[in-house]
Design an enzyme around this catalytic site. Structure first.
Site, short mmCIF file in Angstrom:
data_model
loop_
_atom_site.label_atom_id
_atom_site.label_comp_id
_atom_site.label_asym_id
_atom_site.label_seq_id
_atom_site.Cartn_x
_atom_site.Cartn_y
_atom_site.Cartn_z
N HIS A 136 0.79 -1.15 -0.12
CA HIS A 136 0.01 -0.07 -0.06
C HIS A 136 0.91 1.47 0.07
O HIS A 136 0.28 2.25 -0.16
CB HIS A 136 -1.05 -0.04 0.99
CG HIS A 136 -1.80 -0.94 1.44
ND1 HIS A 136 -2.72 -1.26 0.23
CD2 HIS A 136 -2.23 -1.87 2.28
CE1 HIS A 136 -3.40 -2.41 0.89
NE2 HIS A 136 -3.19 -2.62 1.90
C1 TV1 Z 1 -4.25 0.37 15.45
C2 TV1 Z 1 -4.75 -0.65 16.65
C3 TV1 Z 1 -4.48 0.30 14.21
C4 TV1 Z 1 -5.44 -1.36 16.09
C5 TV1 Z 1 -5.81 -0.78 12.70
C6 TV1 Z 1 -8.02 -2.75 10.01
C7 TV1 Z 1 -5.53 -0.60 13.78
C8 TV1 Z 1 -6.77 -1.79 12.21
C9 TV1 Z 1 -6.29 -1.37 14.83
C10 TV1 Z 1 -7.22 -1.94 10.72
C11 TV1 Z 1 -7.54 -2.49 13.05
C12 TV1 Z 1 -7.29 -1.36 8.74
C13 TV1 Z 1 -8.56 1.24 7.43
C14 TV1 Z 1 -8.72 3.40 8.84
C15 TV1 Z 1 -9.71 3.54 7.09
C16 TV1 Z 1 -8.48 2.78 7.49
C17 TV1 Z 1 0.42 -5.25 4.97
C18 TV1 Z 1 -9.93 5.64 8.49
C19 TV1 Z 1 -9.01 -4.19 13.90
C20 TV1 Z 1 -0.72 -5.29 3.71
C21 TV1 Z 1 -4.02 -2.55 5.75
C22 TV1 Z 1 -5.61 -2.45 6.45
C23 TV1 Z 1 -3.95 -4.06 5.20
C24 TV1 Z 1 -5.80 -1.03 6.81
C25 TV1 Z 1 -2.37 -4.18 4.99
C26 TV1 Z 1 -7.23 -0.73 7.27
C27 TV1 Z 1 -2.15 -5.39 3.95
N1 TV1 Z 1 -8.10 -2.36 8.88
N2 TV1 Z 1 -7.08 -2.22 14.46
N3 TV1 Z 1 -6.81 -0.83 9.88
N4 TV1 Z 1 -9.84 4.08 8.25
N5 TV1 Z 1 -7.29 0.83 7.38
O1 TV1 Z 1 -9.71 0.66 7.15
O2 TV1 Z 1 -2.99 -5.27 3.00
O3 TV1 Z 1 -2.44 -6.54 4.59
O4 TV1 Z 1 -8.39 -3.39 12.84
ZN ZN Z 2 -3.82 -7.29 3.46
#
Ligand code: TV1
Ligand code: ZN
Ligand code: CA
Length: 373
Positions: A136
């Site tokens: 990403h």
């Molecule tokens: C801190 C603590 C950060 C607990 C993030 C899940 C956290 C997430 C957390 C989380 C979480 C996302 C969004 C946020 C849209 C954004 C490595 C404004 C329980 C390659 C990345 C996913 C995937 C990002 C990365 C996503 C990869 N999901 N707990 N954050 N909002 N961000 O949705 O493709 O695997 O979830």
């Molecule tokens: Zn992923």
């Protein structure tokens, strides 16, 4: 099945970095994987290499000077000050300024660039970097747990030697950073399989196909909750076979994100270890220089299981692997089954409901057919 020269990048420090308490991304999973790979006695069957850490200057082959300079300076204490002074490089809780973030990135990127060099010099047929696959990260911004795009840097290294590179992304999330980086070139084809619809990062429809010279060279395969081995294979095999036929890549980079596995904490597919690893076996069989990278994967035990098995697949020894786990530092933790495989659960496969997957496959194949005319 003939042997392949395999290089395996691993840095003993990588497991010590932490995104912070409660954050789903756990670099420790790389060390768990390594301990299992060690317990299965695979280390003496491949070149084990410690990556040369990528310098800030190397990172600017893709990222802006300003962004790399920021990452190189930021600490948990100065994050706020640096962030709100000028441009916001780190946004939200997904990408904290954790202790050692720049070093962590330089290990991840160093491994992927090193892997690329192993292929271009002919030193290896397959090169593995489980600390890479951070798809990403953008030119001037961190996103979705990714800061430096090791994949883009690795592909840029491959392009110094090879005319055409294929990037395949089987992480549950869309490989947006890599797609964007090569959106307007016909020298890199990107193909991402991902959950689409109310899911991060929200991009990756089948209408997004590339622009200018790159038109047709970005392939997206959107999937729904509960994707099984069978559903996944019904699109993966025909689409990748067609790509190999029409694009004829000189090298392939496979992002093996483990969040597409059944039971992942953030993923929503129902793919088993065997279904996931089938992608590795399929590409190995095609005998093209291959890089295997990590990526997502949030149920740590299963990430270790999968990437260990995929390391065995790279070596071509998967049939000799004992699915009862050998003794290892985390043995107790792998109970109650103490087995290697990751099995499916009983969730519904929403792709199977309405024949939508057939449309997705036909659409992708149609796009690829148009490339040759
Ligand atoms: C801190 C603590 C950060 C607990 C993030 C899940 C956290 C997430 C957390 C989380 C979480 C996302 C969004 C946020 C849209 C954004 C490595 C404004 C329980 C390659 C990345 C996913 C995937 C990002 C990365 C996503 C990869 N999901 N707990 N954050 N909002 N961000 O949705 O493709 O695997 O979830
Ligand atoms: Zn992923
Ligand atoms: Ca993907």
């Amino acid at each position: 099945m003939s042997k392949r020269k395999v290089a395996y990048y691993f840095d003993t420090d990588v497991g010590s970095y932490t995104y912070g308490l409660g954050h789903p991304m756990k670099p420790h999973r790389i060390r768990v994987t390594h301990d299992l790979v060690t317990a299965y006695d695979m280390l003496d069957q491949m070149q084990v290499l410690r990556p040369t850490r990528a310098s800030a200057e190397t990172m600017t082959r893709f990222h802006t000077d300003e962004y790399v300079h920021f990452l190189n300076r930021v600490t948990p204490e100065t994050a706020e000050e640096l962030t709100y002074h000028g441009t916001r490089f780190l946004v939200g809780e997904d990408n904290p300024a954790f202790e050692g973030v720049f070093e962590f990135c330089s290990i991840s990127a160093g491994g992927s660039i090193g892997a690329a060099t192993r292929l271009t010099t002919g030193a290896s047929d397959i090169a593995i970097n489980w600390a890479g696959g951070l798809h990403h990260a953008k030119k001037r911004e961190a996103s979705g747990f990714c800061y430096i795009n090791d994949i883009v840097l690795g592909i840029l290294e491959l392009l110094r030697t090879y005319p055409r590179v294929l990037y395949i992304d089987i992480d549950c999330h869309h490989g947006d950073g890599v797609e964007e980086a090569f959106y307007t070139t016909d020298r890199v084809m990107t193909c991402s399989f991902h959950k689409f619809g109310e899911y991060f990062p929200g991009t990756g429809t089948q209408e997004d196909r590339g622009r200018g010279k790159g038109k047709g060279y970005a392939v997206n395969v959107p999937l729904k909750d509960g994707t099984t081995d069978q559903s996944f294979q019904s699109v993966f095999e025909p689409v990748i076979s067609k790509i190999l036929e029409v694009f004829r890549p000189s090298a392939v980079v496979l992002q093996c994100g483990a969040d597409s596995l059944a039971g992942d904490k953030l993923g929503c597919f129902n793919i088993t270890m065997y279904g996931h690893a089938h992608c590795v076996q399929f590409l190995r069989k095609h005998n093209v220089p291959l890089i295997l990278l990590g990526g997502g994967g949030y149920t740590v035990k299963n990430v270790g299981r999968l990437w260990t098995f995929e390391t065995a697949c790279a070596l071509g020894i998967e049939n000799e692997i004992d699915v009862n786990l050998p003794w290892n530092p985390y043995f107790e933790w792998f109970g109650p089954r103490y087995r290697l495989e990751v099995v499916e659960n009983n969730m519904d496969d929403l792709n199977a409901k309405d024949g939508s997957l057939d449309k997705v496959r036909i659409n992708a194949l149609e796009q690829l057919r148009e490339l040759n005319s």
